[in-house]
Design an enzyme around this catalytic site. Structure first.
Site, PDB file in Angstrom:
ATOM      1  N   SER A   1      58.262 -15.455  49.367  1.00 48.41           N
ATOM      2  CA  SER A   1      57.681 -16.271  50.436  1.00 48.41           C
ATOM      3  C   SER A   1      58.554 -17.465  50.811  1.00 48.41           C
ATOM      4  O   SER A   1      59.685 -17.311  51.236  1.00 48.41           O
ATOM      5  CB  SER A   1      56.272 -16.694  50.015  1.00 48.41           C
ATOM      6  OG  SER A   1      55.555 -17.221  51.081  1.00 48.41           O
TER       7      SER A   1
ATOM      8  N   ASP B   1      57.785 -18.877  57.538  1.00 51.17           N
ATOM      9  CA  ASP B   1      58.428 -18.969  56.224  1.00 51.17           C
ATOM     10  C   ASP B   1      59.154 -17.652  55.948  1.00 51.17           C
ATOM     11  O   ASP B   1      59.208 -16.772  56.812  1.00 51.17           O
ATOM     12  CB  ASP B   1      57.412 -19.315  55.125  1.00 51.17           C
ATOM     13  CG  ASP B   1      56.384 -18.219  54.903  1.00 51.17           C
ATOM     14  OD1 ASP B   1      56.212 -17.380  55.807  1.00 51.17           O
ATOM     15  OD2 ASP B   1      55.746 -18.192  53.837  1.00 51.17           O
TER      16      ASP B   1
ATOM     17  N   ASP C   1      58.691 -14.878  54.346  1.00 49.38           N
ATOM     18  CA  ASP C   1      58.075 -13.551  54.508  1.00 49.38           C
ATOM     19  C   ASP C   1      57.110 -13.508  55.682  1.00 49.38           C
ATOM     20  O   ASP C   1      56.410 -12.516  55.880  1.00 49.38           O
ATOM     21  CB  ASP C   1      57.387 -13.102  53.217  1.00 49.38           C
ATOM     22  CG  ASP C   1      56.135 -13.901  52.892  1.00 49.38           C
ATOM     23  OD1 ASP C   1      56.018 -15.059  53.349  1.00 49.38           O
ATOM     24  OD2 ASP C   1      55.262 -13.375  52.168  1.00 49.38           O
TER      25      ASP C   1
ATOM     26  N   ASP D   1      54.245 -14.883  56.462  1.00 44.97           N
ATOM     27  CA  ASP D   1      52.787 -14.823  56.384  1.00 44.97           C
ATOM     28  C   ASP D   1      52.166 -16.162  56.764  1.00 44.97           C
ATOM     29  O   ASP D   1      50.956 -16.314  56.754  1.00 44.97           O
ATOM     30  CB  ASP D   1      52.305 -14.364  54.996  1.00 44.97           C
ATOM     31  CG  ASP D   1      52.616 -15.355  53.882  1.00 44.97           C
ATOM     32  OD1 ASP D   1      53.390 -16.307  54.115  1.00 44.97           O
ATOM     33  OD2 ASP D   1      52.096 -15.174  52.761  1.00 44.97           O
TER      34      ASP D   1
END
Length: 449
Positions: free
Chosen positions: A100, A241, A243, A245
């Site tokens: 992440s 960010d 990833d 999400d």
């Protein structure tokens, strides 16, 4: 051994804590537990742009294949895309290799069940138990029973972009947008989605090289995007960010717009459309009191959960709410996806700005953020509940709460990982709450000595 799974899967420094050996074991155990009884299970595997992704993917996939499952490898793709595509492709599970917003040396492995939801604590514990028991009773497969790896050729990215675009009605023509992809998983999907919807798209940090993910970029470091939005007169900036999400925004004046503002704006819009189920948004205890005050004016309820998007989602599922999220920009739209989705959030915001005819900063005036002060008090792990037991501390909290008189609050949260409690105060006067927070933290520290 302690608990292997944290709040967001298994995470650690790649090749040191999260080794290829551990990735193999997680692939093997995860595939076995999540697909028991299925004839030839399918598991979707995606990752972000970290250099360690290839190493961990190879090991994870080897584990998946060893128990007879098929691994469908879709390459670099956002985490929420795996959640969505696991459902769309009728896969038996999904796995994302990502850490992440963490720096490049970290990586993580996160599982989704066949419905696209993060695993329950119980399932995670079952996976860990299987690893610790050295795969007792797991059959050793040979010959035609071993699984196959299937390399996917770009269809997954296309399907996810089409899905994200379908979450708004109309287009984004005439909107000047700046995107910061954090050199992460959204570097194709977010740019393509906005372009295809007709926006004038300007992009920074969309050239991943394996080691520049999240480096001075994205939602954790929005400084470059702030400067870019103002300099290039963009109407809105959107930062993802690693990833993708989560998503934070920048208004046309260069102000950072966090998840509380995004929830307020999107909650109001959903209510206007008659789609805000039970007239409620779900937030965490760390959301700013200004959000509660703003929502009260709009006659919208706020329900609070523990910190963590998994707790927000649990509450949303339990009571069928439409939207929830965190200050950090994890926003969940339950009509669209089963997890926080940065691109879906970005598209909703951009669409609201376009359709409203207002500037983004005007839309953000829905909420006034109260000053917030956070002070850590060092407390031994076995005394973290002292603020609930000690009469003097309880009395001081009551006094502060009374003096704030509804326009502020005290929140004390024990850290889950360190020997400290976090003392958080909100109120209208920054100087006053700063003094009160430090005073309360000192009192707590004095009482444990």
């Amino acid at each position: 051994m302690g608990r292997m799974f944290g709040t967001d899967g298994v995470r650690g420094i790649a090749n040191k804590e999260l080794t290829a050996d551990l990735a193999y074991k997680l692939g093997k155990a995860g595939a076995f537990i999540l697909t028991e009884g299925t004839h030839r299970p399918k598991i979707l595997v995606g990752m972000d742009t970290r250099i360690s992704g290839d190493m961990l993917e190879s090991a994870l996939v080897a584990g998946i294949l060893s128990v007879g499952a098929e691994a469908i490898c879709v390459g670099v793709i956002p985490t929420p895309a795996i959640a969505y595509l696991t459902r769309k492709y009728n896969a038996d599970a999904g796995v994302v290799i990502s850490a992440s917003h963490n720096p490049v040396e970290y990586n993580g492995i996160k599982f989704f069940n066949k419905n696209g939801y993060k695993l329950s604590d119980e399932l995670e514990d079952n996976i860990q138990a299987l690893i610790e028991n050295n795969f007792k009773d797991v059959p050793v497969l040979t010959g035609e029973n071993i699984g196959r790896k299937i390399e996917e050729d770009g269809e997954a990215i296309r399907d996810y972009i089409d899905f994200a675009k379908s979450t708004i009605k109309g287009d984004l023509k005439g909107l000047k947008v700046a995107l910061d992809c954090a050199n992460g998983a959204s570097y194709i999907t977010s740019v393509e989605a906005f372009k295809e919807l007709g926006a004038e798209v300007h992009v920074i940090n969309n050239k991943p090289d394996g080691i520049n993910i999240n480096r001075n970029s994205g939602s954790t470091h929005p400084e470059d995007l702030i400067e870019y939005v103002v300099k290039n007169s963009c109407q809105i900036g959107l930062a993802f960010d690693g990833d993708a999400d989560r998503c934070l925004a920048i208004d046309e004046k260069g102000n950072l717009i966090n998840g509380d503002f995004i929830l307020a704006i999107c909650g109001k819009e959903l209510k206007k459309q008659g789609r805000l189920k039970k007239n409620t948004i779900v937030v965490t205890v760390m959301s700013n009191l200004g959000l509660d005050i703003a929502m009260k004016k709009e006659e919208i309820n706020t329900i609070k959960t523990k910190v963590g998007d998994r707790y927000v989602l649990e509450e949303m599922l339990r009571n069928d709410y439409a939207i929830g999220g965190e200050q950090s920009g994890h926003i969940i739209f339950s009509d669209y996806n089963t997890t926080g989705d940065g691109l879906v959030t970005a598209l909703q915001l951009a669409h609201i700005v376009k359709e409203s005819g207002k500037t983004f900063s005007e839309l953000c005036s829905i909420m006034k953020e109260l000053p917030q002060v956070l002070v850590n008090a060092k407390v031994p792990n076995d005394q973290k509940d002292i603020y609930l037991k000690d009469e003097e501390i309880k009395s001081e909290i009551d006094t502060i709460t009374k003096n704030l008189d509804g326009s502020g609050r005290v929140l004390i949260r024990p850290s889950g990982t360190e020997p400290l409690v976090r003392v958080m105060l909100e109120g209208e006067n920054q100087g006053e709450i700063d003094k009160l927070a430090h005073g309360l933290a000192k009192l707590i520290e004095k009482k444990v000595k």
